[in-house]
Design an enzyme around this catalytic site. Sequence first.
Site, short mmCIF file in Angstrom:
data_model
loop_
_atom_site.label_atom_id
_atom_site.label_comp_id
_atom_site.label_asym_id
_atom_site.label_seq_id
_atom_site.Cartn_x
_atom_site.Cartn_y
_atom_site.Cartn_z
N SER A 143 0.87 -1.19 0.00
CA SER A 143 0.00 0.00 0.00
C SER A 143 0.90 1.23 0.00
O SER A 143 2.06 1.14 0.42
CB SER A 143 -0.85 0.02 1.28
OG SER A 143 -1.45 1.28 1.46
N TYR A 156 -2.36 -1.12 10.51
CA TYR A 156 -2.30 -1.33 9.06
C TYR A 156 -0.98 -0.79 8.51
O TYR A 156 -0.28 -1.46 7.74
CB TYR A 156 -3.49 -0.61 8.41
CG TYR A 156 -3.64 -0.81 6.92
CD1 TYR A 156 -4.15 -2.00 6.41
CD2 TYR A 156 -3.28 0.19 6.02
CE1 TYR A 156 -4.30 -2.18 5.04
CE2 TYR A 156 -3.43 0.02 4.65
CZ TYR A 156 -3.95 -1.17 4.16
OH TYR A 156 -4.10 -1.36 2.81
N1 LIG Z 1 -8.51 -0.78 -1.97
C1 LIG Z 1 -7.51 0.02 -1.69
O1 LIG Z 1 -7.66 1.26 -1.74
C2 LIG Z 1 -6.16 -0.52 -1.31
C3 LIG Z 1 -5.09 0.36 -1.27
C4 LIG Z 1 -3.84 -0.09 -0.93
C5 LIG Z 1 -3.65 -1.43 -0.65
N2 LIG Z 1 -4.70 -2.29 -0.69
C6 LIG Z 1 -4.43 -3.69 -0.37
O2 LIG Z 1 -4.91 -4.50 -1.40
C7 LIG Z 1 -5.26 -5.78 -0.88
C8 LIG Z 1 -6.67 -6.14 -1.37
O3 LIG Z 1 -7.56 -5.16 -0.88
P1 LIG Z 1 -9.00 -4.87 -1.50
O4 LIG Z 1 -9.13 -3.41 -1.59
O5 LIG Z 1 -9.24 -5.71 -2.70
O6 LIG Z 1 -9.89 -5.34 -0.26
P2 LIG Z 1 -11.14 -6.32 -0.14
O7 LIG Z 1 -11.59 -6.21 1.26
O8 LIG Z 1 -12.08 -6.07 -1.25
O9 LIG Z 1 -10.48 -7.73 -0.40
C9 LIG Z 1 -9.65 -8.36 0.55
C10 LIG Z 1 -9.63 -9.83 0.26
O10 LIG Z 1 -8.81 -10.48 1.24
C11 LIG Z 1 -9.54 -11.61 1.74
N3 LIG Z 1 -9.10 -11.91 3.10
C12 LIG Z 1 -9.21 -11.15 4.21
N4 LIG Z 1 -8.73 -11.81 5.27
C13 LIG Z 1 -8.30 -13.01 4.83
C14 LIG Z 1 -7.70 -14.12 5.45
N5 LIG Z 1 -7.47 -14.14 6.77
N6 LIG Z 1 -7.37 -15.19 4.68
C15 LIG Z 1 -7.62 -15.19 3.36
N7 LIG Z 1 -8.20 -14.16 2.71
C16 LIG Z 1 -8.54 -13.08 3.45
C17 LIG Z 1 -11.00 -11.19 1.67
O11 LIG Z 1 -11.86 -12.29 1.69
C18 LIG Z 1 -11.01 -10.46 0.33
O12 LIG Z 1 -11.16 -11.36 -0.74
C19 LIG Z 1 -5.12 -5.67 0.63
O13 LIG Z 1 -3.88 -6.21 1.04
C20 LIG Z 1 -5.14 -4.17 0.87
O14 LIG Z 1 -4.43 -3.80 2.05
C21 LIG Z 1 -5.96 -1.86 -1.02
#
Ligand SMILES: NC(=O)c1ccc[n+]([C@@H]2O[C@H](COP(=O)([O-])OP(=O)(O)OC[C@H]3O[C@@H](n4cnc5c(N)ncnc54)[C@H](O)[C@@H]3O)[C@@H](O)[C@H]2O)c1
Length: 255
Positions: A143, A156
């Site tokens: 991130s 986080y």
């Molecule tokens: N959306 C954003 O703005 C953003 C920005 C920077 C980083 N990220 C990172 O991107 C990644 C994906 O985020 P997203 O936005 O798609 O979020 P999201 O909540 O839509 O998806 C997260 C996924 O992780 C899975 N998950 C959560 N806990 C789990 C566990 N214990 N075991 C297995 N699977 C698990 C959930 O089921 C889901 O499919 C994350 O690591 C997040 O920190 C997201």
Amino acid sequence: MKLQNKVALVTGSSQGIGRGIAVRLAREGADLIINGRKEDEGARETLEQVRAEGRRACFIAADVGEPANCYRLIEQAVEQMGRLDILVNNAGVQKHAAFLDASEADYDQVLNVNLRGPFFLAQAFARHLRDSGRGGRIINNSSVHEELPFPNFSAYCASKGGLKMLTRNMAIELAPLGITVNNVAPGAIETPINQALMNQPEKLESLLDNIPAKRLGQPHDVAGAVAFLASDDADYVTGTTLVIDGGLLWNYSEQ
Ligand SMILES: NC(=O)c1ccc[n+]([C@@H]2O[C@H](COP(=O)([O-])OP(=O)(O)OC[C@H]3O[C@@H](n4cnc5c(N)ncnc54)[C@H](O)[C@@H]3O)[C@@H](O)[C@H]2O)c1
């Protein structure tokens, strides 16, 4: 196609960025292991989209916050697909709490899923590659908050900062095995993790004011970068972070 004959595991790929990455890697020719805590509607949708690209796909349930599950996930992935070439540590959670109020339970959950999981998955994956005599790719979804403080999200930020250093360390130790290790660092991407923000137009507007590109990112913006890092084109790229944020991280101006 850049990833023909490759097999990729994308953790947390039942929705959001993980689904976008899985579908894009499939479009590039890879077969896919989809993962989440349980096989729900979202997981089935990802499987369908990957298969629609003409690739093989299976789902393996595992909570990646627990090392024993990480080892089992890698083992089952190899059993089911015959091999594994690409690991995308995408699963992640965030918890909103002021530093003064954050609970142990929230801290543990965030650190376990976002840092402990990638550590032990990467370890099991790298051992599999070492034993098979093949190189491979580890791509962590970090991130901008591996760099940028985010008030009320200390756990986080700590997890993503840790992932940044873990990436650098693994890159050095695993390079002799032909394994590259890199991070992608998304800014604000439109996914379910940001649902609360989407429902508050004023907050969303003020966020967009901070993004020079003037839009939220989409899962495909991140997926394209992951496809590059997974490909032979990135064979000499390791230990680095590719920031995908429309300019958010380094935005600064004075009136
Ligand atoms: N959306 C954003 O703005 C953003 C920005 C920077 C980083 N990220 C990172 O991107 C990644 C994906 O985020 P997203 O936005 O798609 O979020 P999201 O909540 O839509 O998806 C997260 C996924 O992780 C899975 N998950 C959560 N806990 C789990 C566990 N214990 N075991 C297995 N699977 C698990 C959930 O089921 C889901 O499919 C994350 O690591 C997040 O920190 C997201």
